[in-house]
Design an enzyme around this catalytic site. Structure first.
Site, PDB file in Angstrom:
ATOM      1  N   LYS A 130     -19.992  65.381  60.344  1.00 17.81           N
ATOM      2  CA  LYS A 130     -19.378  65.462  61.666  1.00 17.81           C
ATOM      3  C   LYS A 130     -18.001  64.809  61.729  1.00 17.81           C
ATOM      4  O   LYS A 130     -17.228  65.108  62.626  1.00 17.81           O
ATOM      5  CB  LYS A 130     -20.304  64.847  62.724  1.00 17.81           C
TER       6      LYS A 130
ATOM      7  N   LYS B 178     -25.089  73.236  67.719  1.00 18.68           N
ATOM      8  CA  LYS B 178     -24.414  73.273  69.019  1.00 18.68           C
ATOM      9  C   LYS B 178     -22.939  72.965  68.859  1.00 18.68           C
ATOM     10  O   LYS B 178     -22.095  73.576  69.483  1.00 18.68           O
ATOM     11  CB  LYS B 178     -25.015  72.218  69.955  1.00 18.68           C
TER      12      LYS B 178
ATOM     13  N   LYS C 224     -26.404  75.352  58.943  1.00 24.68           N
ATOM     14  CA  LYS C 224     -27.389  75.343  60.027  1.00 24.68           C
ATOM     15  C   LYS C 224     -26.752  75.792  61.336  1.00 24.68           C
ATOM     16  O   LYS C 224     -25.579  75.533  61.583  1.00 24.68           O
ATOM     17  CB  LYS C 224     -28.013  73.962  60.165  1.00 24.68           C
TER      18      LYS C 224
HETATM   19  P1  ATP Z   1     -25.175  69.006  67.351  1.00 22.29           P
HETATM   20  O1  ATP Z   1     -24.498  70.054  66.521  1.00 22.29           O
HETATM   21  O2  ATP Z   1     -24.383  68.560  68.555  1.00 22.29           O
HETATM   22  O3  ATP Z   1     -25.705  67.849  66.523  1.00 22.29           O
HETATM   23  P2  ATP Z   1     -27.702  70.275  67.251  1.00 22.29           P
HETATM   24  O4  ATP Z   1     -27.665  71.748  67.368  1.00 22.29           O
HETATM   25  O5  ATP Z   1     -27.855  69.690  65.894  1.00 22.29           O
HETATM   26  O6  ATP Z   1     -26.437  69.716  68.003  1.00 22.29           O
HETATM   27  P3  ATP Z   1     -29.411  68.229  68.333  1.00 22.29           P
HETATM   28  O7  ATP Z   1     -29.518  67.918  69.793  1.00 22.29           O
HETATM   29  O8  ATP Z   1     -28.596  67.322  67.478  1.00 22.29           O
HETATM   30  O9  ATP Z   1     -28.851  69.720  68.213  1.00 22.29           O
HETATM   31  O10 ATP Z   1     -30.845  68.343  67.696  1.00 22.29           O
HETATM   32  C1  ATP Z   1     -32.032  68.542  68.475  1.00 22.29           C
HETATM   33  C2  ATP Z   1     -33.165  68.929  67.555  1.00 22.29           C
HETATM   34  O11 ATP Z   1     -32.970  70.258  67.053  1.00 22.29           O
HETATM   35  C3  ATP Z   1     -33.295  68.033  66.324  1.00 22.29           C
HETATM   36  O12 ATP Z   1     -34.675  67.805  66.082  1.00 22.29           O
HETATM   37  C4  ATP Z   1     -32.712  68.863  65.203  1.00 22.29           C
HETATM   38  O13 ATP Z   1     -33.266  68.549  63.940  1.00 22.29           O
HETATM   39  C5  ATP Z   1     -33.122  70.252  65.637  1.00 22.29           C
HETATM   40  N1  ATP Z   1     -32.225  71.273  65.099  1.00 22.29           N
HETATM   41  C6  ATP Z   1     -30.887  71.366  65.340  1.00 22.29           C
HETATM   42  N2  ATP Z   1     -30.371  72.422  64.719  1.00 22.29           N
HETATM   43  C7  ATP Z   1     -31.394  73.025  64.048  1.00 22.29           C
HETATM   44  C8  ATP Z   1     -31.489  74.182  63.222  1.00 22.29           C
HETATM   45  N3  ATP Z   1     -30.427  74.925  62.957  1.00 22.29           N
HETATM   46  N4  ATP Z   1     -32.698  74.505  62.708  1.00 22.29           N
HETATM   47  C9  ATP Z   1     -33.793  73.756  62.979  1.00 22.29           C
HETATM   48  N5  ATP Z   1     -33.771  72.653  63.751  1.00 22.29           N
HETATM   49  C10 ATP Z   1     -32.581  72.290  64.292  1.00 22.29           C
HETATM   50 MG    MG Z   2     -27.627  67.577  65.630  1.00 20.58          MG
END
Ligand code: ATP
Ligand code: MG
Length: 332
Positions: free
Chosen positions: A112, A198, A195
């Site tokens: 990040k 968000k 992956k």
């Molecule tokens: P950011 O990019 O801001 O970190 P994020 O998409 O990773 O956002 P988080 O709120 O950080 O979302 O994560 C929430 C949950 O979703 C966590 O348990 C994380 O492991 C899971 N998660 C996030 N992205 C994935 C993905 N692509 N596949 C499976 N699980 C995911």
């Molecule tokens: Mg995350």
């Protein structure tokens, strides 16, 4: 009942399919068997710059979506992290038993901070995994349902729990990750080796639960697929098609084998078109329910206030035990 804690960041106006399939879907299921604590982790959402109005909105949207997908606030404790001050308090304590080198090895920070550079990254982004450890340890969680990307942070939480217990006496349960292999990592539609995220994915790489179904269908149609034309599950050589199969299987309940048999002789276009319809059917009731919760923000805030009060009872007791072991005088 074993205890569960997990959280999600209010960093977007919708959860994406990775959040849902990797984590939140398991949160819902675990309500049957576990004593569950689920939180919208707004403290984590200010580590990389944010807009206050958007944060307020996204915090409510996140809570509404959790209710919409089936988190039952009577069965689980659903709350917003900043409404439980113990999280920040325990994070400080844990930061004092975390090594600088140990924190520096966290790959999420490396990922990040790569874009803007380490010098421009906040100390909060750097210490994020320590706050996450506090989130988990405050509730004496046995299991933490997350996606694969959180495995390293979970390992740190375990190490910190053990280190504190060994140094000061047993206060914390050592948590175990709960990661469901098939859906542990949902990939970006435009870059099926990264992956779905968000903050990092482009809009066309993400399927949001609250996206307009036609828009999602279009994104699926333009998803990067692989050379060849056969619909087979092969993560190494066909990551694009494999990702679509994973999503299709998880949302439809049909096994990957069943799907590859059904699509034998058909093309990527057929698979994508059908998956668009599966996604549309899946999100329709979630969208409706989310909007219903958002139509009554006062009621939503009331549910969250009750959750915060329940959470504080548990978090407060854990923090008090930790403070006592550390040698702090009793709080007056
Ligand atoms: P950011 O990019 O801001 O970190 P994020 O998409 O990773 O956002 P988080 O709120 O950080 O979302 O994560 C929430 C949950 O979703 C966590 O348990 C994380 O492991 C899971 N998660 C996030 N992205 C994935 C993905 N692509 N596949 C499976 N699980 C995911
Ligand atoms: Mg995350």
């Amino acid at each position: 009942r074993p205890r569960v804690l997990s959280g999600i960041q209010p960093t977007s106006d919708s959860f994406h399919l990775g959040n849902y399939l990797g984590a939140v879907r398991n949160w819902v299921q675990m309500q049957e068997t576990h004593d569950c604590f689920y939180c919208v982790v707004d403290l984590h959402a200010i580590t990389a710059g944010h807009d206050p109005e958007a944060l307020r909105r996204r915090t409510r949207v996140s809570a509404a979506q959790l209710l919409a997908v089936g988190i039952d606030p009577d069965a689980s404790t659903l709350f917003v992290q900043s409404q439980v001050p113990e999280h920040a308090q325990l994070a400080w304590v844990l930061s004092c038993i975390t090594g600088y080198g140990e924190a520096s090895r966290m790959t999420q920070f490396k990922d990040k901070s790569a874009k803007g550079g380490v010098d421009r990254s906040s100390v909060g982004l750097f210490t994020y995994p320590i706050l996450q450890a506090a989130d988990i340890l405050l509730y004496q969680a046995d299991a933490v349902p997350v996606g694969e990307d959180q495995r390293q942070h979970l390992e740190l939480s375990r190490d910190l729990a053990q280190r504190f217990n060994n140094a000061f006496g047993k206060v914390f349960t050592v948590p175990a990750p709960y990661i469901v292999r098939e859906t542990a990592k949902i990939y970006d539609l435009q870059d099926p080796t990264a992956k779905m995220s968000k903050s990092a994915s482009s809009p066309t790489g993400i399927i949001d639960l609250l996206d307009e179904p036609n828009r999602s269908a279009k994104k699926i149609r333009s998803a990067v697929t692989d050379t060849g034309r056969e619909i087979v599950f092969d993560q190494a050589n066909k990551p694009g098609v494999s990702n679509l199969l994973t999503i299709y299987s998880a949302l439809s309940g049909r096994s990957i084998d069943e799907l590859t048999t059904a699509y034998d002789g058909k093309g990527y276009g057929d698979l994508k078109k059908d998956l668009g319809a599966v996604v549309a059917d899946f999100v329709a009731p979630i969208q409706k329910a989310t909007h219903a919760y958002l139509d009554d923000p006062a009621e939503l805030d009331r549910v969250l206030a009750i959750g915060a009060e329940k959470a504080r009872r548990v978090a407060g007791a854990t923090l008090a035990a930790a403070y006592d072991r550390l040698g702090f005088l009793p709080t007056v």
